[in-house]
Design a protein around this motif. Structure first.
Motif, PDB file in Angstrom:
ATOM      1  N   ASP A 175       0.857  -1.197   0.000  1.00  0.00           N
ATOM      2  CA  ASP A 175       0.000   0.000   0.000  1.00  0.00           C
ATOM      3  C   ASP A 175       0.888   1.241   0.000  1.00  0.00           C
ATOM      4  N   GLY A 176       0.708   2.075  -1.016  1.00  0.00           N
ATOM      5  CA  GLY A 176       1.419   3.344  -1.081  1.00  0.00           C
ATOM      6  C   GLY A 176       2.229   3.490  -2.354  1.00  0.00           C
ATOM      7  N   GLY A 177       1.800   4.423  -3.200  1.00  0.00           N
ATOM      8  CA  GLY A 177       2.558   4.705  -4.426  1.00  0.00           C
ATOM      9  C   GLY A 177       2.538   3.575  -5.449  1.00  0.00           C
ATOM     10  N   ILE A 178       1.471   2.776  -5.417  1.00  0.00           N
ATOM     11  CA  ILE A 178       1.406   1.649  -6.368  1.00  0.00           C
ATOM     12  C   ILE A 178       0.865   2.134  -7.723  1.00  0.00           C
ATOM     13  N   ASN A 179       1.629   1.804  -8.765  1.00  0.00           N
ATOM     14  CA  ASN A 179       1.185   2.048 -10.144  1.00  0.00           C
ATOM     15  C   ASN A 179       1.603   0.827 -10.961  1.00  0.00           C
ATOM     16  N   ASN A 180       1.438   0.878 -12.285  1.00  0.00           N
ATOM     17  CA  ASN A 180       1.739  -0.328 -13.065  1.00  0.00           C
ATOM     18  C   ASN A 180       3.203  -0.755 -12.962  1.00  0.00           C
ATOM     19  N   GLU A 181       4.105   0.201 -12.727  1.00  0.00           N
ATOM     20  CA  GLU A 181       5.527  -0.161 -12.614  1.00  0.00           C
ATOM     21  C   GLU A 181       5.895  -0.658 -11.216  1.00  0.00           C
ATOM     22  N   THR A 182       5.491   0.080 -10.198  1.00  0.00           N
ATOM     23  CA  THR A 182       5.841  -0.338  -8.831  1.00  0.00           C
ATOM     24  C   THR A 182       5.113  -1.638  -8.467  1.00  0.00           C
ATOM     25  N   ALA A 183       3.948  -1.855  -9.059  1.00  0.00           N
ATOM     26  CA  ALA A 183       3.212  -3.101  -8.816  1.00  0.00           C
ATOM     27  C   ALA A 183       4.054  -4.304  -9.236  1.00  0.00           C
ATOM     28  N   LYS A 184       4.733  -4.169 -10.364  1.00  0.00           N
ATOM     29  CA  LYS A 184       5.529  -5.302 -10.869  1.00  0.00           C
ATOM     30  C   LYS A 184       6.639  -5.668  -9.896  1.00  0.00           C
ATOM     31  N   ILE A 185       7.294  -4.634  -9.353  1.00  0.00           N
ATOM     32  CA  ILE A 185       8.370  -4.887  -8.381  1.00  0.00           C
ATOM     33  C   ILE A 185       7.791  -5.687  -7.201  1.00  0.00           C
ATOM     34  N   CYS A 186       6.652  -5.233  -6.708  1.00  0.00           N
ATOM     35  CA  CYS A 186       6.061  -5.862  -5.514  1.00  0.00           C
ATOM     36  C   CYS A 186       5.590  -7.287  -5.784  1.00  0.00           C
ATOM     37  N   THR A 187       4.973  -7.509  -6.927  1.00  0.00           N
ATOM     38  CA  THR A 187       4.482  -8.866  -7.200  1.00  0.00           C
ATOM     39  C   THR A 187       5.641  -9.817  -7.471  1.00  0.00           C
ATOM     40  N   GLN A 188       6.706  -9.298  -8.066  1.00  0.00           N
ATOM     41  CA  GLN A 188       7.888 -10.157  -8.265  1.00  0.00           C
ATOM     42  C   GLN A 188       8.469 -10.596  -6.922  1.00  0.00           C
ATOM     43  N   TYR A 189       8.402  -9.718  -5.951  1.00  0.00           N
ATOM     44  CA  TYR A 189       8.931 -10.059  -4.618  1.00  0.00           C
ATOM     45  C   TYR A 189       7.987 -10.989  -3.851  1.00  0.00           C
ATOM     46  N   GLY A 190       6.730 -11.059  -4.286  1.00  0.00           N
ATOM     47  CA  GLY A 190       5.813 -11.983  -3.610  1.00  0.00           C
ATOM     48  C   GLY A 190       4.516 -11.371  -3.112  1.00  0.00           C
ATOM     49  N   ALA A 191       4.276 -10.090  -3.404  1.00  0.00           N
ATOM     50  CA  ALA A 191       3.004  -9.487  -2.996  1.00  0.00           C
ATOM     51  C   ALA A 191       1.862 -10.106  -3.800  1.00  0.00           C
ATOM     52  N   THR A 192       0.713 -10.312  -3.136  1.00  0.00           N
ATOM     53  CA  THR A 192      -0.436 -10.897  -3.830  1.00  0.00           C
ATOM     54  C   THR A 192      -1.661  -9.981  -3.801  1.00  0.00           C
ATOM     55  N   SER A 193      -1.572  -8.884  -3.045  1.00  0.00           N
ATOM     56  CA  SER A 193      -2.664  -7.916  -3.025  1.00  0.00           C
ATOM     57  C   SER A 193      -2.088  -6.506  -3.119  1.00  0.00           C
ATOM     58  N   LEU A 194      -2.652  -5.719  -4.027  1.00  0.00           N
ATOM     59  CA  LEU A 194      -2.140  -4.367  -4.273  1.00  0.00           C
ATOM     60  C   LEU A 194      -3.221  -3.344  -3.967  1.00  0.00           C
TER      61      LEU A 194
END
Ligand code: DX5
Ligand code: ZN
Length: 215
Positions: A175-194
């Motif tokens: 949660d915070g500053g999520i967009n199409n680019e930052t989302a990719k970083i987070c999901t690659q690390y293992g995030a499952t909810s944005l």
């Protein structure tokens, strides 16, 4: 890769038209609705409370994902459960560590999902022992308090540590500053909810914005 759960934050919606703005994201493919509750103490801003959650409950069938940025969350949990929250996330920094497991239990025994959130300066090691008890762990990638802030990449790195120690079914949310680019970083690390506020609500094409977070 598991399905990504997109939870638009109504903090970026028009508060005079919450039902309309919830329908907007619901019709555009949102999975959950993220409700940011702020008390002016834990964070330097005041938003909405349990009465608003209660009023929103009948307007959508989507999961109400309630993010409590408040001191003494244990005092208010019952109000949010009664109001119809499906997930209640409270902050590690807002409660005495000795009371965390009790609060998780109190939420779960009412058939509500329990989440714990960590602010940017909190280290993931502090909360690892709670992971088996939780339904969700929320990593803040901005200082909580306001929408529209810049994503903090070093906070996202914490997802890796959490993922390594998490039970298979734990939802890891960012949660915070999520967009199409930052989302990719987070999901690659293992995030499952944005969670995304500004990126979704300020977009000219909300459907495309939500889709871009899932891919
Ligand atoms: C910040 C809130 C967020 C906020 C995210 O304290 O917890 O949910 O609405 O907004 P964006 O996506 O605009 O950073
Ligand atoms: Zn939030």
């Amino acid at each position: 890769m598991s399905k990504i759960i997109v939870s638009p934050s109504i903090l970026s919606a028009d508060f005079a038209n919450l039902e309309r703005d919830i329908k907007k994201v619901e019709n555009a493919g949102a999975d959950w609705i993220h409700v940011d509750v702020m008390d002016g103490h834990f964070v330097p801003n005041i938003t909405i409370g349990a009465p608003v959650v209660k009023s929103l409950r009948p307007v959508t069938d989507l999961i109400l994902d309630v993010h409590l940025m408040i001191e003494n969350p244990e005092k208010y949990i019952d109000d949010f459960i009664k109001a119809g929250a499906d997930i209640i996330t409270f902050h590690y920094e807002a409660i005495t560590p000795d009371n965390i497991s009790d609060l998780i239990y109190k939420i779960k025994e009412k058939d509500v999902k329990a989440g714990l959130s960590i602010k940017p300066k909190t280290s993931p090691e502090d909360i690892l022992k709670y992971l088996p008890e939780l339904d969700m762990l929320l990593v803040m990638t901005v200082e909580p308090g306001f929408g529209g802030q810049k994503f903090m990449q070093d906070c996202a790195e914490k997802i890796k540590t959490i993922k390594k120690h998490a039970p298979e079914n734990l939802i890891i949310q960012v949660d915070g500053g999520i967009n199409n680019e930052t989302a990719k970083i987070c999901t690659q690390y293992g995030a499952t909810s944005l969670v995304a506020g500004n990126y979704i609500y300020k977009s000219d094409d909300i459907k495309q914005a939500i889709l871009s977070l899932k891919n």
